[in-house]
Design an enzyme around this catalytic site. Structure first.
Site, PDB file in Angstrom:
ATOM      1  N   ASN A 196      -9.927   1.657   9.427  1.00 46.16           N
ATOM      2  CA  ASN A 196      -9.140   1.494  10.639  1.00 46.16           C
ATOM      3  C   ASN A 196      -9.765   2.279  11.792  1.00 46.16           C
ATOM      4  OD1 ASN A 196      -5.619   1.999  11.570  1.00 46.16           O
ATOM      5  ND2 ASN A 196      -7.252   0.963  12.619  1.00 46.16           N
ATOM      6  N   SER A 197      -9.714   3.609  11.729  1.00 47.86           N
ATOM      7  CA  SER A 197     -10.111   4.443  12.873  1.00 47.86           C
ATOM      8  C   SER A 197     -11.550   4.208  13.297  1.00 47.86           C
ATOM      9  CB  SER A 197      -9.908   5.928  12.537  1.00 47.86           C
ATOM     10  OG  SER A 197      -8.559   6.204  12.286  1.00 47.86           O
ATOM     11  N   LYS A 210       0.867  -1.174   0.000  1.00 46.70           N
ATOM     12  CA  LYS A 210       0.000   0.000   0.000  1.00 46.70           C
ATOM     13  C   LYS A 210       0.904   1.224   0.000  1.00 46.70           C
ATOM     14  CE  LYS A 210      -3.436   2.711   2.360  1.00 46.70           C
ATOM     15  NZ  LYS A 210      -3.882   3.179   3.677  1.00 46.70           N
ATOM     16  N   ALA A 226      -9.931   5.717   3.968  1.00 45.65           N
ATOM     17  CA  ALA A 226      -9.884   6.921   4.818  1.00 45.65           C
ATOM     18  C   ALA A 226     -11.226   7.650   4.858  1.00 45.65           C
ATOM     19  CB  ALA A 226      -8.799   7.890   4.382  1.00 45.65           C
ATOM     20  N   GLY A 227     -11.600   8.028   6.069  1.00 50.68           N
ATOM     21  CA  GLY A 227     -12.770   8.870   6.275  1.00 50.68           C
ATOM     22  C   GLY A 227     -14.046   8.145   6.650  1.00 50.68           C
TER      23      GLY A 227
END
Length: 275
Positions: free
Chosen positions: A226-227, A117, A204-205
């Site tokens: 992830n987050s 990645k 992301a996001g």
């Protein structure tokens, strides 16, 4: 006919194919930000993911034990490692980290794993990827026989250029890394998806399962999260919710939504009604 057989006939259980390798799950998981090693392990299991990504630079920091232990704690017979170049600010840095990532894959027994990645992020405030550095690094790594999965902004032209030089996917952001803001500029994401002949992985996001569902309904081939999982109150439950959202969104996309109309239409036909 069983539900499983019906779904197989409808071609709703299609594998995700990246660089010729088949994956049953369309949900990829990041491994950072978990409070404990067990939370990371159980969340990965609950998500039913096939691909997990680990920051190579983080593994070099002996103070961060969770990632180090996670490499040894996971069953790499069932999971595919996606090393990433997070933390690299230049193309040259990312290329060096990619080489280390390939060595890491070999050490866990995945000798044919050339996945990387690619992240080149010089912007420390908003964490937007560098399009020029990303393209430069990708060109080099593709020549070195890496399967390159580049993280990019919402740039349809860059996405097409990366496809043309031989990248295995493109990974446009939904919104800034770790923001949980969901999907920005949906129309631009749709352009990237519609123009791509390689898998599009939104990265992301994503903040909620409804964000994940919407991304898959747009036609994204997969998501990397992830987050939204690691920072939730219950990461294991959230990982399972994301799994269901990704699967549901994919089936919805393949089913084809109804066309939108400007006026209401009765659900029941009026023909044949006895007055």
């Amino acid at each position: 006919m069983s539900l499983t057989n019906f779904l197989e006939q409808q071609n709703l259980n299609q594998d995700l194919i990246i660089a010729g390798k088949h994956f049953k799950s369309r949900l990829m998981l990041g491994t950072g930000k978990y409070k404990t090693l067990n939370l990371a392990k159980y969340s990965i299991h609950a998500s039913d993911t096939a691909i997990v990504t680990v920051a190579i630079r983080r593994l070099q920091d002996i103070k961060i034990q969770t990632s180090l232990n996670l490499i040894h704690a996971l069953n790499w017979q069932d999971l595919w490692l996606l090393p990433n170049t997070a933390g690299c600010t230049t193309a040259e840095e990312a290329i060096r980290m990619a080489s280390l990532g390939r060595e890491l894959s070999k050490k866990i027994g995945q000798t044919n794993n050339n996945f990387i990645k690619l992240e080149v992020i010089p912007d420390s405030q908003y964490l937007f990827p560098d399009p020029i550095g990303t393209l430069k690094a990708a060109e080099y790594l593709v020549r070195k026989n890496f399967a390159v999965l580049p993280y990019i902004g919402q740039d349809p032209i860059l996405a097409k250029q990366l496809e043309e030089i031989g990248c295995s996917t493109v990974m446009p952001l939904g919104s800034p890394i770790g923001s949980g803001q969901g999907l920005y500029n949906i129309e631009t994401l749709q352009i990237i998806i519609e123009n791509a002949k390689i898998p599009v992985v939104i990265d992301a996001g994503i903040g909620t399962p409804s964000d994940a569902l919407k991304a898959m309904e747009l036609g994204a081939d997969a998501l990397l999260i992830n987050s939204a999982i690691a920072r939730s109150d219950n990461p294991v439950k959230m990982a399972f919710a994301m799994k269901l959202a990704v699967e549901s969104g994919r089936i919805a996309y393949l089913s084809g939504r109804m066309s939108q109309k400007s006026k209401a239409q009765a659900s029941s036909p009026v023909q044949g009604i006895v007055h």
